[in-house]
Motif scaffolding. Structure first.
Motif, PDB file in Angstrom:
ATOM      1  N   LEU A  13       0.820  -1.214   0.000  1.00 41.37           N
ATOM      2  CA  LEU A  13       0.000   0.000   0.000  1.00 41.37           C
ATOM      3  C   LEU A  13       0.854   1.264   0.000  1.00 41.37           C
ATOM      4  O   LEU A  13       0.519   2.234  -0.672  1.00 41.37           O
TER       5      LEU A  13
ATOM      6  N   SER B 117       0.740   4.005  -2.954  1.00 39.16           N
ATOM      7  CA  SER B 117       0.500   5.401  -2.641  1.00 39.16           C
ATOM      8  C   SER B 117       1.649   6.289  -3.144  1.00 39.16           C
ATOM      9  O   SER B 117       1.414   7.343  -3.729  1.00 39.16           O
TER      10      SER B 117
ATOM     11  N   ARG C 123       1.775   6.161  -7.013  1.00 40.28           N
ATOM     12  CA  ARG C 123       0.472   6.432  -7.619  1.00 40.28           C
ATOM     13  C   ARG C 123       0.143   5.406  -8.696  1.00 40.28           C
ATOM     14  O   ARG C 123      -0.332   5.744  -9.792  1.00 40.28           O
TER      15      ARG C 123
ATOM     16  N   LYS D 146      -1.621   2.668 -10.874  1.00 36.56           N
ATOM     17  CA  LYS D 146      -3.016   2.518 -11.291  1.00 36.56           C
ATOM     18  C   LYS D 146      -3.414   1.045 -11.238  1.00 36.56           C
ATOM     19  O   LYS D 146      -4.553   0.700 -10.957  1.00 36.56           O
TER      20      LYS D 146
ATOM     21  N   ASN E  27      -8.787  -5.515  -1.301  1.00 34.64           N
ATOM     22  CA  ASN E  27      -9.756  -4.463  -0.962  1.00 34.64           C
ATOM     23  C   ASN E  27      -9.054  -3.180  -0.533  1.00 34.64           C
ATOM     24  O   ASN E  27      -9.473  -2.081  -0.901  1.00 34.64           O
ATOM     25  N   ALA E  28      -7.994  -3.330   0.259  1.00 34.80           N
ATOM     26  CA  ALA E  28      -7.259  -2.145   0.707  1.00 34.80           C
ATOM     27  C   ALA E  28      -6.645  -1.424  -0.494  1.00 34.80           C
ATOM     28  O   ALA E  28      -6.683  -0.200  -0.587  1.00 34.80           O
TER      29      ALA E  28
ATOM     30  N   LEU F 195      -9.141   0.565  -2.242  1.00 37.33           N
ATOM     31  CA  LEU F 195      -9.518   1.794  -1.523  1.00 37.33           C
ATOM     32  C   LEU F 195      -8.564   2.943  -1.841  1.00 37.33           C
ATOM     33  O   LEU F 195      -8.865   4.099  -1.587  1.00 37.33           O
ATOM     34  N   LEU F 196      -7.391   2.612  -2.378  1.00 34.78           N
ATOM     35  CA  LEU F 196      -6.491   3.678  -2.823  1.00 34.78           C
ATOM     36  C   LEU F 196      -6.796   4.063  -4.266  1.00 34.78           C
ATOM     37  O   LEU F 196      -6.144   4.934  -4.840  1.00 34.78           O
ATOM     38  N   GLY F 197      -7.742   3.382  -4.868  1.00 33.80           N
ATOM     39  CA  GLY F 197      -8.137   3.725  -6.232  1.00 33.80           C
ATOM     40  C   GLY F 197      -7.375   2.967  -7.307  1.00 33.80           C
ATOM     41  O   GLY F 197      -7.465   3.304  -8.485  1.00 33.80           O
TER      42      GLY F 197
END
Lengths: 151, 124, 251
Positions: C140, C144, C147, C149, C174-175, C178-180
Motif C-alpha cells: 500500500l 500510494s 500512484r 493505477k 480491498n485495501a 480503496l487507494l483507487g
C-alpha cells in the motif's frame, strides 16, 4: 468464571494502566482515539498498526457511550512477553450488559439504527487477541491485545 | 472555480468546479462533526445541483465504522438527488484498517487522486 | 609505572593469536599511560575490538587473570568498561539482525514497478498473518508513493491458499482498491483453484488473468485508457474555461 473476571476488571485501579480515559460525553470518543494513537506511536507500532489501534479504541469507546452512557477505556504497555511487546486495551462499563456475546460478534448485527453492525466484529479482526466478559445488569468488559510486529 | 458562500454551519470548505463540488476534509472527524458534515453536504448538493461531489480525505487519519457508515449513507442520499459521491486520497493505513474490518464503502466511487476523481465524476 | 616490555610480555602471555596479543598490548599501554577524560573512550574502543576477537566469557577470564598478575590493575573499572563494550557489541548485532530480517522480508516478496503506473507483486512461499500484514503494508505504501493505477499480484509461488490465506489476499486487494488502484490476480494453479472453489473463496471483486502476459496486456490497456480519459478531461476543462481567472491555483 467470566463473572469473576468481569468484576475484577471493573474493580481495577487507574494506576495499573498507562492511560485511562473516562467515557461520558461524545467528545471523549475522539479523546480516547487520540490517546491510543499516541501510546501506539510511543511503543513504535507501524503507521498501519497505530491506525488499527486508534480505530479499535474509537469503536470500543463509542460502544460504551451508546449502550452504557459511561465507562472507561484503559490502555497499558505489556513489555517483552514471549511474542514481544504489545498493547492491552480494556473497555469497561457497568451498563446493561450483553445477553448474547456470540450474536454481537456477528458481522452486520446491530441494535442501533445508525450503524453498520461492524463495530465489535471489526475490533476483533483488527486485534491479535480479543475477549468479551459480560453479564446482564452488571456490565461489559472487552479485553483486546495488539502485538507490535517486528521486522 | 469559486468558493461557495460561507455560512456558520459549515464544518468544511466546499469548492465548486464546473458541475462538481470538491470538499477537502481537513478536520478530525468526531461523531458530531461527521453528522454536521452530512447535513452540510446535502444542502450544498441541493443548492448547486452538482453532478458529483468529491470528498478528499487525505488529511483524515482515522475512519472507523461510524464514519464509514455516515459517508456511505451520505452517498446513498446524494445518489437519490442525482449526485455521485467520489472519495479520494484515502491514506494507506486507513485503507488497511477498513479492509481488515471488512468495510467496503460500496456506495462510493474510489479515486486515486483529484484528477482521477474528476475523470470518474465526468463518466456518464 | 610499568616498563613497556613488561606489558608486552604480559600481553603475549594472555593473547592466543597475534591480533589478540596486539590488542592486549594496546589496551595495557593505554591503561597505564596518561590518565585523562578521553582515555575512557579509547579503552572502551579497544575492549570493543577484543570483544569482537573473543567471546564474552574468555574476555572476562582474561581480565581476571590480568588483575591477578598486576596488583595495581583497576579491575572494577575495566570490568565496567568491558560490560559496556559487550553491550554495544550486542546492540549492534541486534540492529544488523533486524535489518537483515527486514531485507529478507522485502526480498521474499519483491514489489516491482513493471510498467508506467503498474506494480507487480510476486508472492512466494507460505503466508501467515504476520507476513500478510507486512506485505500489505509495504504494497500500500508503494501504491500510494508511486500512484500506481494497476497492481498485478502473481501467486504462482504460493504453494497453498486456504481460507485464511485467501482472506488475507482479499483484505489486501480491498485495501488496494480503496487507494483507487485496480488489482489483477494471476498464477492460480489447478489444485489451488480446486481448493478455493471448494472453500468458497471466489475472488469475485478482482479481475483474474490467465498468465503474467495476459495480466500485463490488461494492465497496459487499463493505464492507457485512464491516460486518454485524463487528457480528454484536461481538454474539456480548458474549453469550458475552468481554471481561468482563478486566484486559488492550488487545485
Amino acid at each position: 468464571m467470566d463473572l469473576e473476571k468481569l468484576e475484577a476488571i471493573l474493580a481495577s485501579q487507574s494506576h495499573e494502566f498507562d492511560v485511562v480515559v473516562r467515557i461520558a460525553k461524545e467528545e471523549d470518543i475522539a479523546v480516547a482515539r487520540q490517546m491510543a494513537k499516541k501510546l501506539a506511536q510511543e511503543m513504535g507500532f507501524s503507521l498501519a498498526d497505530t491506525t488499527k489501534v486508534a480505530t479499535a479504541v474509537s469503536e470500543l469507546a463509542r460502544n460504551i457511550y451508546r449502550y452504557a452512557q459511561q465507562g472507561r477505556i484503559m490502555l497499558r504497555k505489556k513489555e517483552e512477553g514471549k511474542s514481544g511487546p504489545s498493547m492491552e486495551i480494556i473497555a469497561a462499563d457497568q451498563g446493561p450488559g450483553i445477553p448474547d456475546v456470540e450474536l454481537v460478534l456477528t458481522k452486520g448485527y446491530t441494535t442501533y439504527e445508525r450503524s453498520l453492525g461492524i463495530g465489535l466484529s471489526g475490533v476483533k479482526r483488527l486485534m491479535d487477541s480479543f475477549a468479551i466478559y459480560s453479564a446482564p445488569g452488571r456490565g461489559t468488559v472487552v479485553v483486546a491485545e495488539k502485538r507490535r510486529r517486528r521486522f | 472555480m469559486k468558493e461557495a458562500p460561507s455560512n456558520p454551519e459549515q464544518v468544511v470548505p466546499v469548492l465548486q468546479i464546473a458541475d462538481f463540488l470538491l470538499v477537502p476534509i481537513q478536520i478530525d472527524l468526531d461523531d458530531k462533526t461527521v453528522g454536521l458534515l452530512q447535513e452540510q453536504l446535502l444542502k450544498e448538493i441541493a443548492r448547486t445541483r452538482a453532478k458529483a461531489i468529491i470528498l478528499d480525505v487525505r488529511m483524515v487519519e482515522v475512519i472507523d465504522s461510524y464514519i464509514s457508515y455516515t459517508l456511505s449513507e451520505t452517498a446513498a442520499m446524494a445518489r437519490l438527488m442525482g449526485c455521485r459521491t467520489i472519495l479520494c486520497g484515502i491514506r494507506p493505513p486507513v485503507a488497511l484498517t477498513l479492509a481488515q474490518m471488512g468495510i467496503a464503502l460500496g456506495e462510493l466511487s474510489i479515486a486515486r487522486d483529484l484528477e482521477h476523481a474528476l475523470v470518474l465524476a465526468q463518466a456518464p | 609505572m610499568h616498563a613497556p616490555q613488561n606489558l608486552s610480555a604480559l600481553a603475549r602471555k594472555i593473547g592466543r593469536t597475534p591480533a589478540e596479543t596486539q590488542l592486549w598490548e594496546e589496551f595495557l599501554g593505554k591503561l597505564f599511560a596518561a590518565e585523562g577524560a578521553q582515555e575512557e573512550a579509547a579503552l572502551t574502543s579497544t575492549l570493543r575490538s577484543l570483544a569482537e576477537e573473543l567471546e564474552e566469557e574468555p574476555l572476562a577470564a582474561k581480565i581476571a587473570a590480568l588483575a591477578a598478575e598486576l596488583p595495581e590493575f583497576p579491575a572494577t573499572r575495566v570490568f565496567q568498561l568491558a560490560l559496556k563494550a559487550c553491550g554495544e557489541k550486542r546492540r549492534e548485532q541486534e540492529e544488523t539482525l533486524s535489518h537483515l530480517r527486514q531485507m529478507l522480508a522485502e526480498l521474499a516478496t519483491p514489489i516491482i514497478r513493471i510498467w508506467t503506473d503498474m506494480l507487480l507483486v510476486a508472492m512466494i512461499g507460505n503466508i501467515d498473518s504476520q507476513r500478510a500484514q507486512d506485505i500489505a503494508e509495504r504494497l500500500l505504501n508503494r501504491v500510494s508513493s508511486t500512484r500506481a493505477k494497476v497492481v498485478i499480484v502473481d501467486v504462482t509461488g504460493v504453494p497453498m491458499i486456504d481460507t485464511v490465506v485467501g482472506g488475507f489476499l482479499i483484505e489486501m486487494f480491498n485495501a488496494t482498491r480503496l487507494l483507487g488502484a485496480e488489482v489483477i490476480l494471476t498464477g492460480i494453479k489447478p489444485e489451488v483453484a480446486h481448493t478455493l472453489v471448494k472453500l468458497g473463496v471466489d475472488f469475485q471483486t478482482v479481475s483474474i488473468a490467465r498468465d503474467l502476459e495476459d495480466a500485463l496486456r490488461r494492465g497496459i490497456a487499463l493505464t492507457m485508457e485512464e491516460t486518454r480519459k485524463r487528457r480528454e478531461l484536461a481538454l474539456s476543462l480548458a474549453k469550458s474555461g475552468v481554471g481561468e481567472n482563478d486566484e486559488r491555483g492550488a487545485f
